[in-house]
Write a protein that holds these residues in place. Structure first.
Motif, short mmCIF file in Angstrom:
data_model
loop_
_atom_site.label_atom_id
_atom_site.label_comp_id
_atom_site.label_asym_id
_atom_site.label_seq_id
_atom_site.Cartn_x
_atom_site.Cartn_y
_atom_site.Cartn_z
N ARG A 89 2.73 -4.12 5.67
CA ARG A 89 3.55 -5.22 5.21
C ARG A 89 3.69 -5.20 3.59
NH1 ARG A 89 4.31 -8.41 10.10
NH2 ARG A 89 2.26 -8.14 11.50
N ALA A 90 4.58 -6.10 2.96
CA ALA A 90 4.42 -6.01 1.66
C ALA A 90 4.46 -7.73 1.17
CB ALA A 90 5.84 -5.55 1.04
N MET B 94 5.85 -10.18 3.85
CA MET B 94 7.23 -9.85 4.72
C MET B 94 6.85 -8.51 5.30
SD MET B 94 9.12 -9.44 1.35
CE MET B 94 7.78 -10.22 0.58
N PRO B 95 7.55 -8.08 6.49
CA PRO B 95 8.39 -8.95 7.16
C PRO B 95 7.45 -9.81 8.01
CG PRO B 95 8.05 -6.71 8.16
CD PRO B 95 7.40 -6.55 6.69
N VAL B 96 8.16 -10.57 8.65
CA VAL B 96 7.13 -11.76 9.47
C VAL B 96 7.70 -11.36 11.07
CG1 VAL B 96 6.85 -14.29 10.07
CG2 VAL B 96 7.09 -13.59 7.57
N THR B 97 6.69 -11.64 11.90
CA THR B 97 6.82 -11.34 13.35
C THR B 97 6.40 -12.90 13.81
OG1 THR B 97 4.93 -10.14 13.59
CG2 THR B 97 6.93 -9.11 13.63
N PHE B 98 6.80 -13.12 14.93
CA PHE B 98 6.59 -14.48 15.36
C PHE B 98 5.17 -14.69 15.65
CE2 PHE B 98 5.96 -17.36 18.91
CZ PHE B 98 6.63 -18.63 18.50
N SER B 99 4.41 -13.77 16.08
CA SER B 99 3.04 -13.79 16.51
C SER B 99 2.11 -14.22 15.16
CB SER B 99 2.39 -12.60 17.01
OG SER B 99 2.79 -11.58 16.04
N MET B 100 2.67 -13.57 14.05
CA MET B 100 1.96 -14.11 12.79
C MET B 100 1.77 -15.45 12.43
SD MET B 100 3.25 -11.39 10.20
CE MET B 100 2.57 -12.00 8.59
N LEU B 101 2.70 -16.35 13.04
CA LEU B 101 2.66 -17.71 12.79
C LEU B 101 1.59 -18.42 13.49
CD1 LEU B 101 6.52 -18.26 12.83
CD2 LEU B 101 5.11 -17.76 10.90
N MET C 134 0.84 -1.28 -0.02
CA MET C 134 -0.13 -0.02 -0.11
C MET C 134 0.85 1.14 0.05
SD MET C 134 -3.24 -0.46 -0.27
CE MET C 134 -4.38 -1.91 0.20
N LYS C 135 0.73 2.09 -1.04
CA LYS C 135 1.48 3.16 -1.20
C LYS C 135 1.76 4.12 0.04
CE LYS C 135 -0.02 5.86 -4.06
NZ LYS C 135 -0.64 6.10 -5.65
N ASP C 136 0.50 4.38 0.55
CA ASP C 136 0.37 5.34 1.67
C ASP C 136 0.32 4.50 2.94
OD1 ASP C 136 -1.84 4.32 0.72
OD2 ASP C 136 -3.11 5.85 0.79
N ILE C 137 0.44 3.21 3.05
CA ILE C 137 0.76 2.76 4.29
C ILE C 137 2.10 2.19 4.51
CG2 ILE C 137 -0.03 1.08 6.00
CD1 ILE C 137 -2.87 1.07 4.32
N ALA C 138 2.69 1.66 3.60
CA ALA C 138 4.12 0.72 3.89
C ALA C 138 5.01 1.83 4.29
CB ALA C 138 4.13 -0.26 2.91
N ASN C 139 6.04 1.47 5.02
CA ASN C 139 7.06 2.33 5.47
C ASN C 139 8.19 2.23 3.95
OD1 ASN C 139 9.82 2.71 6.11
ND2 ASN C 139 8.76 2.93 8.06
N GLN C 140 8.59 3.43 3.51
CA GLN C 140 9.33 3.43 2.22
C GLN C 140 10.48 2.67 2.42
OE1 GLN C 140 7.87 4.29 -0.33
NE2 GLN C 140 9.72 3.52 -1.60
#
Lengths: 550, 369
Positions: free
Chosen positions: A309-310, A323-330, A247-253
């Motif tokens: 995320r992307a 990505m990126p993945v954090t442990f909780s996502m699993l 998302m262009k206006d959400i994801a960190n550049q």
């Protein structure tokens, strides 16, 4: 002098330092060799271009010569066909080149050959038409080729690649280049319920093998002009399409730049599946934990990119990467959000405790039986001891036998044809288990532990995370076999020490658990009501922090 | 001396600093603290000594804070030469490194003692120690940030477990055991301050942590948390030990805190005999203390020799191992702990005010605004 320790202490102290140094040396060598063999940093000196006779050749404008060239480069393929004809109203010869089974034959018949042979060029336009190569090209484009997808080029190589990829090629006498018409039709399957991530509630749509359809599925999800789909061509030999979505206006550049540079540095002949991409761009190759998440579910991808995320889609695979993945996502599933928050939180809690059991239950069994039988209640301890009477093996061997056999059963279950799969499960699970107890190889209590472990490990919503957990479970059992509960604690600390160091694309793997981000804890083990979850996770540092702004 | 660590990328939050101080303070000594106190002063009033020493620790910590705030972004090892000049500074720094090494050796030895007493009777000690040290090494190679994160994971687990285990003995608690208050006057209370201090010193790690903090101004919060939370926990432990076991029993048990947990029994739970369980959980606490001390010692060496901290982490490991094997018995180990307490009070309670005074007189470092 009295206080100087014995010489053995000094020997041990050298061991204390030598073994880690050895370990560091080995792991560094391993890491270096991985890097140099299969590298993110393409080795410039070894980067010899593939010898290709086609790359510099372009069309001459002489029909016979060009046709011969095409035939030389493609006609040895059995599936490439040349269809020659004359354009009506002119003396221009033309040839359509296509690959059988891949090119869209309807399109060739009704939109290429039909207009050219049946309608052709009327008397009035003939002079305009035959003027030059450009005029032929322009006339065809504007009057005769009734297709949407049309490319023109002078170079031979892209033409040959395009034809072999399923476009139809068109060469016309007097024209100094080639047309590529249409796209591959090929075979594709229907959109189906994702097999590896089935849910009870939520959309029953999974990705397919076609990247165009997959992008369409994401676009279909809802209108948002902020969703960016950036295209890359990957693969040094076999070219494949890869799309980075965010998302262009959400994801960190910074995150996007990092992913972009890693995709660009990637070098491999043919990325066969998104698993290749995952392994080539991940942070740590030696870690047992996955640093990119794979999913078949479009809703999971949408949820992730809305958090900042992307995602990556690759042509030819139904598995997208997040990505990126954090442990909780699993341990989280999209269903947690579709259900009301109380049930969502309950299921999530259940899953966290199931993951705990799946990882630690056998090692706790081993340490309680072999080392600390005093810690369990006396009556229970007595009944276990009774059931273990006459068993030939220590608990570690016993647990290994059973855990290994259940893993083999699980692996066999995947390969087995569908009709005999369940039958095999019953034979394996019930009969072998029962027989093992009766034969006095294992204790019935262990069967319970193993069964609980196996069932718990099925609750993990991400399949590859389940594999990680299984590997760690066996390691934990070894630690428990050597040191008992102390070993279990040491292994816990070892895993934690590894996890706190691990990062996925710059995001600490364990966030938001540590460093403490209390605001993000609202959506961790507990899934708070949607009315409370107004903010996007702060750990990803999104541009637009508020979920409510439009 | 050149800064050998990258303090720009490896920074910690205030909460992490607080957690590190707490974890550093709460180590093995909590297992024996009640007995140590009672040996110094045979009176139920020793809980007052704990509170008093908490106050003293807080004051000593304040001096460290002031000193660190004059030298922003520098650890003790880095600004010491600026205050006293190189030669004196080297002597003091070497003493401090020796202190941290001995401290971690003590922690290691206590851990080994309780583990081989309660959990692994037959396992050779060196194997217990080596597993412990290597994992700590693996953690510390990741730098202070990963250490801080691990501490954040461990602390809630250990604290909740410990409190549940300790507080479960509340129905055996007898308030009469603690009376009369100040029955023997104030003198025994003062005698008890020394052992209480040795269990409570932990503020000294601020000398290093402040330099790594994102917002060093909030160091005072880390100090508050780092002094008062351990004080509360030790206070509860001491009061409950005396209230449940009585003066005599507490003074005669090797590990009064474990005896306290053993004193009650609940039927129908998954576990019986909570003392082993609590001990297992507490090993994690000792692990974090050990890793911080190990890191502090190695950081000192790395600044002195101007080397990368990671290589020094390896070098200090065998030293710690040898030192931990020096005491012959458990009693000697406990004695070592008490000596370390005294050393800590001199080094980190007595020195900072002097250093502060010198730096003010010699006009070194930044003025406080």
């Amino acid at each position: 002098m009295f206080y100087i320790p014995k010489w053995s202490v000094f020997v041990q102290s050298t061991l204390v330092i030598l073994i880690p140094i050895l370990f560091v040396w080995v792991s560094r060598r391993l890491r270096d060799s991985i890097r140099s063999v299969f590298s993110l940093h393409l080795d410039k000196s070894k980067n010899v271009k593939r010898e290709s006779s086609l790359s510099e050749i372009s069309g001459t404008g002489q029909y016979d010569q060009d046709l011969q060239m095409l035939q030389e480069s493609m006609a040895h393929n059995a599936d490439v066909h040349f269809r020659e004809f004359t354009i009506r109203g002119t003396s221009c010869r033309a040839v359509v080149v296509y690959v059988e089974g891949l090119a869209n034959s309807n399109l060739i018949d009704s939109h290429l050959i039909a207009p050219l042979m049946r309608e052709g060029v009327p008397e009035a336009d003939r002079e305009d038409f035959e003027q030059s190569s450009e005029s032929i090209q322009a006339y065809l484009e504007s009057h005769l080729l009734t297709v949407s997808h049309l490319r023109w080029g002078e170079k031979l190589q892209p033409f040959v690649q395009g034809v072999l990829n399923g476009s139809s090629g068109l060469l016309i006498e007097g024209m100094k280049g080639f047309f590529l018409v249409g796209m591959a039709k090929g075979k594709s399957r229907n959109v189906e319920d994702p097999i590896s991530e089935a849910l009870l509630r939520g959309p029953r749509i999974g990705f397919t093998e076609r990247i165009g359809e997959n992008m369409g599925l994401l676009r279909m999800h809802g209108k948002d002009e902020g969703m960016v789909m950036k295209k890359y061509e990957v693969g040094t030999r076999v070219k494949k399409e890869l799309v980075l979505i965010y998302m262009k206006d959400i994801a960190n550049q910074e995150l996007i730049n990092e992913i972009d540079s890693r995709i660009r540095r990637m070098a491999i002949d043919d990325p066969m599946d998104s698993g290749y991409i995952e392994q080539l761009i991940e942070d740590s190759t030696l870690s047992p934990f996955q640093q990119l998440q794979n999913t078949e579910r479009p809703d999971r991808v949408i949820g992730a990119i809305l958090e900042g995320r992307a995602a990556i889609l690759l042509d030819g695979t139904p598995f997208a990467l997040i990505m990126p993945v954090t442990f909780s996502m699993l341990l989280q599933s999209p269903e947690d959000y579709y259900e009301r928050w109380i049930s969502g939180s309950f299921v999530r809690l259940l899953r966290f405790s199931a993951a705990f059991l799946a990882l630690w239950a056998p090692s706790l069994y081993i340490s309680f039986i072999s080392y600390h039988s005093g810690m369990i209640p006396t009556s229970l301890a007595l009944s276990i001891v009774e059931s273990r009477q006459g068993l030939p093996f220590p608990s570690i061997i016993e647990a290994f036998i059973m855990e290994l056999s259940i893993e083999i059963l699980r692996e066999a279950g995947i390969r087995l044809p569908k009709p005999i799969g369940p039958a095999m499960g019953i034979v394996g699970g019930l009969i072998i288990g029962d027989a093992a107890v009766n034969a006095g190889i294992v204790s019935p209590f262990l069967i319970i532990v193993v069964a609980v472990t196996a069932i718990s490990s099925f609750t993990i919503p991400v399949y590859s995370a389940g594999i990680t957990l299984r590997i760690l479970r066996f390691t934990a059992m070894i630690f428990a076999g050597i040191f008992g509960l102390y070993g279990v604690i040491m292994f816990f600390l070892l895993i934690c020490s590894h996890l706190v160091k691990l990062r996925s694309f710059g995001i600490p793997y364990l966030s938001p658990l540590v460093p403490y981000r209390f605001r993000d804890w609202k959506d961790y083990v507990i899934r708070s009501p949607l009315k409370i979850l107004k903010q996007r996770p702060a750990m990803l540092n999104p541009r637009d922090k508020d979920r409510r702004t439009n | 001396m050149v800064s050998t660590t990258n303090k720009h990328t490896d920074q910690i939050t205030t909460a992490q600093a607080a957690v590190l101080v707490i974890n550093y303070t709460l180590g093995a000594s909590i297992m024996t603290i009640s007995r140590n106190l009672l040996e110094a002063a045979r009176t139920p009033d020793i809980w007052i000594s704990v509170i008093l020493s908490g106050l003293i620790c807080f004051l000593a910590g304040l001096f460290i804070l002031w000193l660190c705030q004059r030298f922003r972004g520098k650890t003790l090892y880095e600004f010491m030469p600026e205050i006293t000049g190189k030669s004196v500074a080297y002597v003091i720094i070497i003493i401090m490194i020796v202190y941290f090494i001995t401290m971690s050796a003590y922690e290691l030895r206590m851990m080994t003692e309780v583990t081989s007493d309660f959990l692994l009777e037959d396992t050779p000690r060196w194997s217990i120690i080596m597993a412990f040290m290597w994992i700590a090494l693996y953690l510390n190679v990741g730098g202070i940030n990963s250490m801080a994160r691990l501490n954040e994971i461990v602390l809630p687990i250990t604290l909740i477990f410990f409190m549940v285990c300790i507080l479960s003995s509340l129905n055996l608690f007898d308030i009469k055991q603690l009376r009369p208050v100040l029955g023997a006057g104030i003198t025994p209370v003062l005698h008890g301050i020394m052992p209480a201090l040795s269990a409570l010193t932990g503020y000294e790690i601020l000398f290093i942590l402040i330099a790594f903090m994102k917002t060093p101004k909030q160091g005072i919060r880390a100090l508050h948390a780092g002094v008062w939370i351990p004080t509360m926990i030790i206070l509860i432990t001491v009061i409950l030990s005396i209230g449940v076991l009585g003066l005599y029993a507490t003074a005669n048990k090797t590990y009064p805190t474990l005896t306290l947990v053993r004193s009650y029994e609940y039927q129908g739970l998954i576990f019986e005999r909570f003392e082993s369980l609590m001990l297992v959980i507490w090993i994690m606490q000792m692990f974090t203390s050990f890793s911080i001390m190990h890191y502090a010692a190695s950081l000192g060496c790395s600044t002195m020799f101007n080397k990368k901290p990671n290589s020094l982490l390896f070098v200090t490991l065998p030293l710690i191992f040898i030192v931990s094997m020096v005491p012959k018995t458990l009693m000697e180990t406990v004695k070592l702990g008490e000596m370390l307490g005294v050393a800590s009070i001199i080094l980190f309670g007595g020195f900072p005010p002097i250093l502060l005074l010198v730096s003010v007189i010699r006009k070194k470092g930044m003025r406080r605004k």
